[in-house]
Each structure stands twice: as structure tokens, then as C-alpha cells.
Design an enzyme around this catalytic site. Structure first.
Site, PDB file in Angstrom:
ATOM      1  N   GLY A  38     -24.206 -12.236 -41.201  1.00 17.03           N
ATOM      2  CA  GLY A  38     -22.991 -12.007 -40.836  1.00 17.03           C
ATOM      3  C   GLY A  38     -22.280 -13.179 -40.176  1.00 17.03           C
ATOM      4  CG  LEU A  39     -21.952 -14.303 -36.574  1.00 16.45           C
ATOM      5  CD1 LEU A  39     -23.064 -15.168 -36.086  1.00 16.45           C
ATOM      6  CD2 LEU A  39     -21.197 -13.626 -35.672  1.00 16.45           C
ATOM      7  CB  CYS A  40     -19.178 -14.967 -43.046  1.00 21.34           C
ATOM      8  SG  CYS A  40     -19.978 -13.477 -43.508  1.00 21.34           S
ATOM      9  N   GLY A  41     -16.545 -13.883 -40.914  1.00 22.95           N
ATOM     10  CA  GLY A  41     -15.351 -13.132 -40.788  1.00 22.95           C
ATOM     11  C   GLY A  41     -15.299 -11.944 -41.765  1.00 22.95           C
TER      12      GLY A  41
ATOM     13  CB  SER B   8     -15.661 -16.824 -45.044  1.00 24.66           C
ATOM     14  OG  SER B   8     -15.146 -15.618 -44.147  1.00 24.66           O
TER      15      SER B   8
END
Length: 292
Positions: free
Chosen positions: A86-89, A246
Site C-alpha cells: 500500500g502507501l501509494c495514494g 503514485s
């Protein structure tokens, strides 16, 4: 009202978070450049391959292949290309929103990436297989995915196969798109710009006649599986370039927000400390006046 100790503790916590997001931003920036170069480098090959296949198909007459069979059934397979982390907007959220539009009863999903498989399981949809791929996707990984969906189509388990992935347009712009994969229809040419936006154009048959050995049908029949393998490989490259872009933007925004929060907390800390000092001076002055 929080004490000065609580504010100092929160400032220290936010500073630690900012250091982490800054490090993740630098790592994503380094991976982003490599992924962008790989994605852009694959587009000229895809364009040349499409042109060659169009010339071969133009000289093959009434060519028929199982991968080109048009069916009337409604059973659909969707190759969902997502990320493992995760942590990709909003990248995975946008993909999930597009994936949710397919009919739940007639759609089976093949996921490349853990986030896509988690969405399918969470929404109780049909999951046929889950694949993983590296930060630098390998052609062997794409070939395994492509062969799996080809076998599903050839066995009649599904009638169409679509690919849902994130198309890399620029560092600040990534767009979820759905591209048909099977059955293979008209082969079109791609015009790829440096910004990543692609447009399909109809390929005209060349005036030059070619001789094929052993024949145009045999050549085209052997090229079609490779054509699909490389299409899936290009989808993985585009998705990985979009992911790192992203994530870099998301971590930069998180770092900037953390720095602004530190400034606000520092200002609040200074105001509270000044208020405490003023209060202590007033108490001392009041006590002295009472004694005097």
C-alpha cells in the site's frame, strides 16, 4: 489542554514519521525512474510487433485461430493488475472502483498483486488465481499469467478476457484502464508519446508483398501467443511505473504535511511555554506585593 511535555512528545513522534516518509519517498523516486524507463522502452517494441502482425494478417487471407474465436457467451475473466504493498495514494482504490463495475455473477478474476486479490476476497467475488511480480517485472512472470488466461479461454471456461491496470501517463497522472485481451480482434498500431498517452490507429496493408515460410497462417499462429505474452508484460511495466510514481507523490505529500504539523505544534508549544512563564512571573509579583 495538553501540557508542554505532551506537545514535545508529539513533535518528536511526528519528526520520526517524517523521517520514515522522506526515506520512502527517496526509495520510490529511485525505483520510479527505473520503472518509467522500462515502461517507455517497451512501447516501441509493441508498436513494431503490432505493425508486423498486421502485415502478416493482411497476407494470410481468411485466417482462423482458436485465440481469435468470437463467442456469444457472457462469462468474462478480468486480469486485475494491482500492487503488493500500500502507501501509494488512491491507485488501488481507483482500481477497486473500476473492478466493482463488472457483473459479480458472470465475472471471474485473475489477480496480479496482493491488493487486488484482497479486494476480490473481501467483496466475495470469484478468484481464479493470484500471481505476484517483482519491482522489475520479468517476461517469464508475464508469460505465466498470459498462459493461464489463454488456457481458460481455450478450454471454454470464459468467453472474453479483459485487463484492468493503471496506465502510466506521467509522474502525477496515472489512469485505470480496461483493455480487451481475448479474443484477439483487429490488430491496431500504437502511437506512443513521451507522456505515456497512447492512441490506436488502423494499420493499412502495405503495397509490398511478402513471402512467408512455411506460410502466413503458420507464422501468424506462432506469433499470436507471443503477442499476448508481451501485451501482458507491457501491462505489468505500466502498472509498476504507475505504482512507484503514485507512492513517491503520496510520500512527498505525507512529508510536507508532517513538516507543517511540526511547525504548528512548535508554535503551540512556544505559546504555551510563554503563557506558563507569564503566569509564574505574575505569581511572583503578586506574592512580593503581598509581602511588601
Amino acid at each position: 489542554m495538553p501540557s508542554t511535555r505532551d506537545i514535545r512528545r508529539r513533535i518528536r513522534s511526528v519528526k520520526n514519521t517524517a523521517q520514515i516518509t522522506k526515506a520512502m519517498q527517496m526509495v520510490a523516486s529511485s525505483k520510479m525512474r527505473k520503472a518509467q524507463v522500462a515502461a517507455l522502452a517497451g512501447r516501441p517494441y509493441a508498436e513494431l510487433m503490432n505493425n508486423m502482425l498486421a502485415q502478416v494478417s493482411g497476407n494470410s487471407g481468411d485466417f482462423a485461430h482458436p485465440l481469435m474465436e468470437q463467442r456469444e457467451g457472457k462469462k468474462r475473466a478480468v486480469l486485475l493488475v494491482s500492487t503488493d504493498k500500500g502507501l501509494c495514494g488512491a491507485l488501488n482504490s481507483n482500481l477497486a472502483r473500476e473492478a466493482a463495475r463488472f457483473d459479480k455473477d458472470t465475472t471471474v478474476y485473475v489477480c496480479a498483486g496482493k491488493k487486488g486479490a484482497q479486494f476480490v476476497s473481501r467483496t466475495r467475488r470469484q478468484l481464479a488465481a493470484e500471481f505476484t511480480y517483482k519491482d522489475a517485472p520479468l517476461f517469464a512472470e508475464a508469460r505465466a499469467i498470459s498462459r493461464f488466461v489463454q488456457e481458460m479461454f481455450l478450454k471454454g471456461e470464459v468467453d472474453t478476457v479483459d485487463v484492468l491496470y493503471t496506465n502510466f501517463i506521467s509522474t502525477l497522472n496515472q489512469k485505470p484502464e480496461v483493455q480487451p485481451l481475448l479474443p484477439i480482434g483487429e490488430i491496431k498500431g500504437l502511437q506512443s508519446g513521451v507522456t505515456g498517452e497512447e492512441s490506436s490507429i488502423a494499420l493499412e496493408k502495405s503495397a509490398v508483398e511478402y513471402l512467408f515460410e512455411p506460410g502466413a497462417d503458420a507464422v501468424l499462429g506462432s506469433l499470436l501467443p507471443h503477442y499476448l505474452n508481451f501485451q501482458v508484460y507491457q501491462f505489468l511495466l505500466e502498472a509498476k511505473a504507475s505504482e512507484h510514481s503514485s507512492r513517491m507523490v503520496a510520500m512527498k505529500n505525507a512529508t510536507d504535511n508532517a513538516k507543517q504539523l511540526i511547525k504548528d505544534l512548535t508554535l503551540e508549544y512556544n505559546k504555551l511555554r510563554q503563557a506558563n512563564i507569564t503566569k509564574e512571573l505574575l505569581e511572583i509579583t503578586t506574592a512580593q506585593m503581598a509581602l511588601g
